[in-house]
Enzyme design. Sequence first.
Site, PDB file in Angstrom:
ATOM      1  N   CYS A 193      23.189  -4.806   7.344  1.00 54.76           N
ATOM      2  CA  CYS A 193      22.901  -3.786   6.328  1.00 54.76           C
ATOM      3  C   CYS A 193      21.999  -2.702   6.910  1.00 54.76           C
ATOM      4  O   CYS A 193      20.771  -2.874   6.993  1.00 54.76           O
ATOM      5  CB  CYS A 193      22.245  -4.444   5.114  1.00 54.76           C
ATOM      6  N   CYS A 202      19.336  -1.333   4.541  1.00 53.79           N
ATOM      7  CA  CYS A 202      18.212  -2.255   4.276  1.00 53.79           C
ATOM      8  C   CYS A 202      17.257  -2.297   5.462  1.00 53.79           C
ATOM      9  O   CYS A 202      16.046  -2.321   5.287  1.00 53.79           O
ATOM     10  CB  CYS A 202      18.700  -3.690   4.029  1.00 53.79           C
ATOM     11  N   ASP A 203      17.795  -2.335   6.682  1.00 54.58           N
ATOM     12  CA  ASP A 203      16.980  -2.647   7.855  1.00 54.58           C
ATOM     13  C   ASP A 203      16.771  -1.479   8.816  1.00 54.58           C
ATOM     14  O   ASP A 203      15.990  -1.598   9.768  1.00 54.58           O
ATOM     15  CB  ASP A 203      17.636  -3.807   8.644  1.00 54.58           C
TER      16      ASP A 203
END
Length: 301
Positions: free
Chosen positions: A130, A133-134
């Site tokens: 992701c 997200c990261d």
Amino acid sequence: MYDIGIIGGGTAGLTAAIYGQRAGKKTIVFEGTNFGGQIASSPEVENYPGIAKISGAELSMKLMEQAVNLGAETVMEQVTGVRDSNGMKVIETAGTDYACKSLILAAGVTHRHLGLEREEQLVGSGVSYCATCDGMFFRGRDVAVIGGGNTALQDAAFLANYCNKVYLVHRRDEFRGEAGLVEMLRKRENVEFVLSAVPKAIVGEHMVEGLILTNQKTKEDFQLDVNGIFVAIGHAPKNELFAELVELDEAGFIKAGEDCLTKTPGVFAAGDCRTKEVRQLTTAAADGAVAALAAVKYLQK
Ligand code: NAP
């Protein structure tokens, strides 16, 4: 006792809840990780009719609010099993059994993994599924994005905003994703296309330090010195829990047509988890509506 139990709080499941509630049915939605599903981590959605541009997170929140405001109940819990008990559909979680008169399976799909040694072990230490997200953790670093579809293209564009260098690694020399996105990436100075290349091994014991690839044409191996590997090679279904209740195809998708009917009366399949040609936000929403209205019809019998 609920009229419609829905497993999965993504676009298909939440749309089903909206339609179920609007038809006056008592609806409950189960979600194990995050409401909104796949779209929640999409940085920008530009292909939802009527909305020119919206972040996936905002669209997810709006969907959720709409369902809840209409009276849908939501449960943030992992479903551990489902069973048909004399026509009654029972949804099992760790602590509770929920009885429903009908059931909509909308569990979506999960990220496909590369299958490399230490891939699982290094999730959170350089391997990610992701980018939104990261990505921030890789500010100023060099990273590789694996895949040639729209997700990989979008991930590369997103990461190019933070990272020093983004290698976009694809196993063929032609992308599957939209040509417009490819052209946009071609113009980004810190994005480099690495084509006809297949990931072979991850370098690094406890943290990602590199990625070894095989050039498909020359069969030679070479290494990219990256700290992050973002895997965006599509999705696989996660329907194992439902295998007793419905029929799955060879790839694990629930066998159901455009009418969302499964082989079990009162059980419907909606969205990416079912056999279908086009898996998009719009088709997930369409399935949610079709499945909910089919459930309403079933309840009237
Ligand atoms: P996808 O379109 O299925 O693309 C997966 C990519 O990964 C393909 O390029 C495939 O290569 C490659 N791949 C598969 N297995 C691999 C492996 N083992 N090793 C290396 N590469 C591998 O998946 P997606 O990009 O996640 O998109 C899924 C669907 O959502 C698509 O319909 C897409 O258009 C849609 N989507 C839409 C948006 C948007 O418009 N907002 C954003 C994201 C996704 P090959 O090409 O060689 O098969």
